[in-house]
Scaffold this active site. Structure first.
Site, mmCIF file in Angstrom:
data_model
loop_
_atom_site.group_PDB
_atom_site.id
_atom_site.type_symbol
_atom_site.label_atom_id
_atom_site.label_comp_id
_atom_site.label_asym_id
_atom_site.label_seq_id
_atom_site.Cartn_x
_atom_site.Cartn_y
_atom_site.Cartn_z
ATOM 1 N N SER A 1 34.306 -65.237 8.743
ATOM 2 C CA SER A 1 32.923 -65.049 9.183
ATOM 3 C C SER A 1 32.540 -63.583 9.153
ATOM 4 O O SER A 1 33.370 -62.703 9.418
ATOM 5 C CB SER A 1 32.755 -65.588 10.605
ATOM 6 N N TYR B 1 35.108 -65.681 19.716
ATOM 7 C CA TYR B 1 35.042 -66.390 18.432
ATOM 8 C C TYR B 1 35.324 -65.441 17.281
ATOM 9 O O TYR B 1 36.171 -65.714 16.423
ATOM 10 C CB TYR B 1 33.663 -67.029 18.249
ATOM 11 N N LYS C 1 38.612 -65.113 14.456
ATOM 12 C CA LYS C 1 38.511 -65.056 12.996
ATOM 13 C C LYS C 1 39.252 -63.828 12.456
ATOM 14 O O LYS C 1 39.972 -63.914 11.449
ATOM 15 C CB LYS C 1 37.044 -65.028 12.569
#
Length: 329
Positions: free
Chosen positions: A117, A140, A144
């Site tokens: 991402s 989050y 990643k």
């Protein structure tokens, strides 16, 4: 080529599976349905379960010994949820992915494509490249980044070769209307605009118009989901060239920044007028970024084909005419 696709019942994963099938490949889908849709795996090779389940992985590989690669989409992806429940995100996105990678290594799968991402860039502003320092600002985003690091370390150790694909803000739906967005309460800009157009919400709020940009609103890089799916197919088909040195990371982007006001204007040009209000900045918001796309063009032979307006049209077509019949809502 037969490919294991984790998270293949989700919006992005299922759309990529359609692109793989269209290109002559065979996806083998693994999904636990935490967020995915059963309708999106109909007629496809599918296994229900957890990516960390070694027994299930052994069954999949025994029944599909010709699997040559894995595209790993499965993850929790809601930033706000990750802030409230970081343990859940580190368990689901990091611990279970490491277990998956171990199983892939043990099975001799030599090609891994990881769905990363642009959130890993965090507070980086305006144009970024793959060498821009990573400054993730949420659990989050940090998961990643951690999995990119793990994938690189595993690749350098010779477990397999890896490619991490960092992508930006998704719009649209499968142009053939096989799959599309399905979250009932979307947080992204296009979902919120569609909800306003459909009367589900009374107005669309622009969060701040006092940013240091050309029109005072934040900048994002919006990419059509079908363009993204085709990039994953290109990464698979050009894998040996892209991962020639064990590991590589590639931004998937349009190469251009679009402000929120510009996106709203594009939506109005497609749909018509909707109520718009200016609100305060949200906590955690940043001015935004877009990515340079030279590496994807050079290594994948890929560039975006679909405009923002086409992404808006496809999303509206999906919601207006297709979604309820496909998803049996």
């Amino acid at each position: 080529m037969k490919v294991l696709v984790t998270g293949g019942a989700g919006f992005i994963g299922s759309t990529t599976c359609s692109a793989l099938i269209d290109a002559g490949h065979t996806p083998v889908i693994l999904d636990s349905f935490v967020t995915g849709r059963r309708e999106y795996v109909k007629g496809r090779i599918f296994y229900e379960g957890d990516i960390a389940d070694s027994g299930l992985m052994a069954k999949i590989l025994k029944e599909n010994p010709d699997i040559e690669a894995c595209i790993h989409f499965a993850a929790r992806i809601v930033v706000e949820e990750s802030v409230a429940e970081p343990l859940l995100y580190y368990e689901e996105n990091v611990s279970k992915s490491i277990a998956l990678f171990a199983n892939l290594r043990d099975a001799g799968i030599k090609k891994v494509i990881f769905s990363s991402s642009a959130a890993v860039y965090g507070t980086a502003e305006v144009a970024v490249t793959e060498s821009t320092p990573l400054t993730p600002t949420s659990p989050y985003a940090r998961t990643k980044m951690m999995m990119e690091m793990a994938l690189e370390d595993f690749a350098n150790a010779g477990y397999f070769k890896g490619i991490a694909l960092r992508y930006f803000n998704l719009i649209g739906a499968d142009p053939k209307m096989r799959t599309g967005p399905f979250l009932p309460d979307p947080s992204h800009i296009l979902g919120r605009l569609v909800d306003t157009a459909m009367g589900k919400t009374p107005q669309f709020t622009i969060f701040g118009d006092d940013w240091d940009t050309r029109d005072g609103t934040t900048v994002r890089d919006y990419i059509h989901v079908w363009d993204l799916a085709l990039a994953h197919v290109a990464a698979l088909e050009h894998f040996d060239r892209v991962a020639a040195e064990q590991y590589n990371v590639i931004n998937l982007s349009t190469g251009e920044g679009t402000t929120v006001k510009e996106f709203v204007d594009a939506f109005i040009n497609v749909w018509g007028e909707i109520p718009i209000v200016i609100g305060a900045r949200r906590k955690g918001d940043i001015v935004g970024a877009y990515a340079k796309s030279e590496r994807s063009a050079k290594l994948l032979g890929w560039k975006t084909q679909f405009s923002i307006e086409q992404g808006i049209k496809d999303a509206l077509h999906w919601v207006e005419s297709v979604r309820d019949s496909v998803l049996q809502l």
